[in-house]
Design a protein around this motif. Structure first.
Motif, short mmCIF file in Angstrom:
data_model
loop_
_atom_site.label_atom_id
_atom_site.label_comp_id
_atom_site.label_asym_id
_atom_site.label_seq_id
_atom_site.Cartn_x
_atom_site.Cartn_y
_atom_site.Cartn_z
N ILE A 288 8.87 87.64 -3.08
CA ILE A 288 9.68 85.76 -3.27
C ILE A 288 10.15 85.87 -2.86
CG2 ILE A 288 10.50 83.71 -4.58
CD1 ILE A 288 9.51 84.72 -7.21
N ALA A 289 10.86 87.01 -1.90
CA ALA A 289 12.12 86.97 -1.23
C ALA A 289 11.29 86.87 0.37
CB ALA A 289 13.16 87.77 -0.85
N PHE A 290 10.53 87.95 0.54
CA PHE A 290 9.39 88.11 1.79
C PHE A 290 8.99 86.95 1.59
CE2 PHE A 290 5.90 89.28 3.38
CZ PHE A 290 5.83 89.74 5.09
N PHE A 291 8.17 86.64 1.27
CA PHE A 291 7.68 85.32 1.38
C PHE A 291 8.48 83.81 2.02
CE2 PHE A 291 5.32 81.02 0.07
CZ PHE A 291 4.29 80.58 -0.02
N VAL A 292 10.10 83.74 1.22
CA VAL A 292 10.64 83.11 2.05
C VAL A 292 11.07 82.91 3.30
CG1 VAL A 292 12.48 81.20 1.53
CG2 VAL A 292 11.09 82.29 -0.31
N VAL A 293 10.96 83.90 3.44
CA VAL A 293 11.66 84.56 4.97
C VAL A 293 10.38 84.53 5.67
CG1 VAL A 293 13.91 86.54 3.93
CG2 VAL A 293 11.55 86.85 4.47
N PHE A 294 9.17 85.00 5.56
CA PHE A 294 8.04 85.24 6.46
C PHE A 294 7.34 83.39 6.74
CE2 PHE A 294 3.73 85.07 7.19
CZ PHE A 294 3.52 85.71 7.78
N ILE A 295 8.17 82.53 5.39
CA ILE A 295 7.72 81.57 6.25
C ILE A 295 8.54 80.89 7.24
CG2 ILE A 295 7.74 79.00 5.27
CD1 ILE A 295 4.93 80.25 4.55
N ASN A 296 9.94 81.14 7.32
CA ASN A 296 11.29 80.45 7.54
C ASN A 296 10.53 81.14 9.35
OD1 ASN A 296 12.05 79.22 6.05
ND2 ASN A 296 13.88 80.74 5.15
N LEU A 297 10.41 82.43 9.32
CA LEU A 297 10.14 82.93 10.35
C LEU A 297 9.17 81.85 10.98
CD1 LEU A 297 10.20 85.53 12.65
CD2 LEU A 297 8.54 86.78 11.48
N LEU A 298 7.87 82.61 10.13
CA LEU A 298 6.48 81.44 11.21
C LEU A 298 7.01 79.56 11.86
CD1 LEU A 298 3.17 82.32 8.44
CD2 LEU A 298 4.37 82.76 11.17
N VAL A 299 8.11 79.00 10.53
CA VAL A 299 8.63 77.83 10.80
C VAL A 299 9.32 77.86 12.91
CG1 VAL A 299 9.99 75.97 10.25
CG2 VAL A 299 8.43 76.77 9.00
#
Length: 313
Positions: A288-299
C-alpha cells in the motif's frame, strides 16, 4: 532527468522507513506468533521449535534485515492464518481491489469534472446552488455510511443486487462488475463532491485573471476561452487533488470491501490485523505504501508535462 532520479531515491527512502516502522511496530505488539499458530495447548518444546523455524529467536534487527532481504527477492513470507505464501494471497486479491479502485476513479472523473465545469459556468444560479448543496451533503457522509445507505436502498429495497453474495470475476466477469458498482459509488460519491468544489473554485479563480479578459477582448467565445485557456491552468489543482484522491480510494476500499464482503486487499488487511498475521500485514502495508508513493511520483512528473512553467531545481 535529475528531478526524476531524485524522486525515485525519495521513494526508495520512504519505503525503507515505512518498512522499518511497520516491522518494528508489529513485532512489539504483545502476542507470540508461534503460540497463535500452534494454539494454547502446544508444548513448550513445539513452541520453541516453531519459533526457531520462523526466526523469532533472533534479535529484531537481524529479523528485519532477513525479512527485508527476502522481501526484495520476492519472498514475502508465509501467512500464519492461511498457511500459504503471502505473495500468492496478495496476487489473487489485487485484481479485485484494482477493479474497484479503477471503477471508483472512472465514476469520479466522469461525474465530477463535467459538474464542476458546469457549476462554475452557472455561478450564482439555482443550478449552481443545488450542485453545491448536494456536494456538501456528499462530503459530510463517510464512505462506509454511504455504503450502508446504498446497500439499504439498492440491495434491500430495490433488490438490484444481493448484499454479501460476491460474484467471482473468474466465473462471471459481468456479474463481478455489477456487484462492484454500489461499492464503487460509496467510495466515489464523497470524492466526487470534493473534486466538484475544488474544480469550480479553480475555474472561478482563473476567470478573474488578466489573460482571460485579454482572450475575451480578442473576440473568443466563452467555451473556447474556458476549454482552451482556463481549464489548462486549472488542471494543476486537479492533478494535485486526484493524486490525493487515488490514495484515499485505496484507503476507503479497506472499509468498503469489508462492508460489501468483497475479497480484496482491504478485507485481507483487516483479517490479517485481527488475527495478528504479522507476515501478511507487513507485506500489505509495504504494498500500500508503494502504491501511494508511486502515485505521488506520477503526480510530480505530470506537473512538468502539464505546465512547462514549473521548474524544479
Amino acid at each position: 532527468m535529475k528531478y526524476i532520479l531524485r524522486k525515485i531515491v525519495t521513494v526508495i527512502v520512504t519505503l525503507i522507513v515505512v518498512s522499518g516502522i511497520t516491522f518494528f511496530s508489529f513485532n512489539v505488539v504483545p502476542g507470540d506468533p508461534a503460540l497463535l499458530i500452534l494454539g494454547t495447548e502446544a508444548t513448550t518444546q513445539k513452541i520453541q521449535n516453531l519459533r526457531q523455524e520462523l526466526g523469532l529467536n533472533q534479535s529484531l534487527p537481524e529479523r528485519y534485515i532477513n525479512w527485508i532481504g527476502n522481501f526484495i527477492k520476492g519472498d514475502m513470507g508465509k501467512s500464519i492464518r492461511f498457511s500459504q505464501p503471502v505473495k500468492d494471497l496478495i496476487v489473487t486479491r489485487i485484481p479485485v481491489t484494482f477493479s474497484l479502485a479503477v471503477m471508483s476513479l472512472i465514476l469520479i472523473i466522469v461525474i465530477s469534472i463535467p459538474l464542476g465545469i458546469y457549476s462554475a459556468k452557472k455561478e450564482g444560479t439555482v443550478i449552481d446552488a443545488v450542485i453545491n448543496i448536494i456536494s456538501q451533503i456528499n462530503m459530510a457522509i463517510p464512505s462506509f455510511f454511504m455504503g450502508v445507505i446504498l446497500i439499504l436502498v439498492f440491495g434491500i429495497i430495490l433488490k438490484l443486487f444481493t448484499p454479501g453474495k460476491y460474484v467471482d470475476y473468474n466465473k462471471n466477469f459481468i456479474g463481478f462488475l455489477l456487484y462492484l458498482i454500489p461499492a464503487a459509488f460509496s467510495i466515489a460519491l464523497p470524492k466526487i463532491a470534493t473534486v466538484i468544489k475544488f474544480l469550480r473554485a479553480a475555474i472561478l479563480q482563473e476567470m478573474s485573471k488578466d489573460y482571460v479578459r485579454t482572450a475575451y477582448s480578442k473576440g473568443n467565445k466563452e467555451n473556447m476561452v474556458l476549454y482552451r485557456h482556463i481549464l489548462k491552468n486549472a488542471t494543476i489543482t486537479i492533478i494535485t487533488l486526484m493524486g490525493m484522491i487515488i490514495a484515499e480510494v485505496l484507503a476507503g476500499s479497506i472499509i468498503v470491501e469489508q462492508l460489501f464482503a468483497i475479497p480484496g486487499i482491504g478485507r485481507l488487511m483487516i483479517m490479517s490485523i485481527s488475527t495478528r498475521d504479522f507476515p501478511l500485514t507487513q507485506a500489505l502495508a509495504i504494498c500500500i505504501a508503494f502504491f501511494v508513493v508511486f502515485i505521488n511520483l506520477l503526480v510530480d512528473i505530470f506537473y512538468q508535462i502539464v505546465d512547462p512553467r514549473i521548474r524544479v531545481r
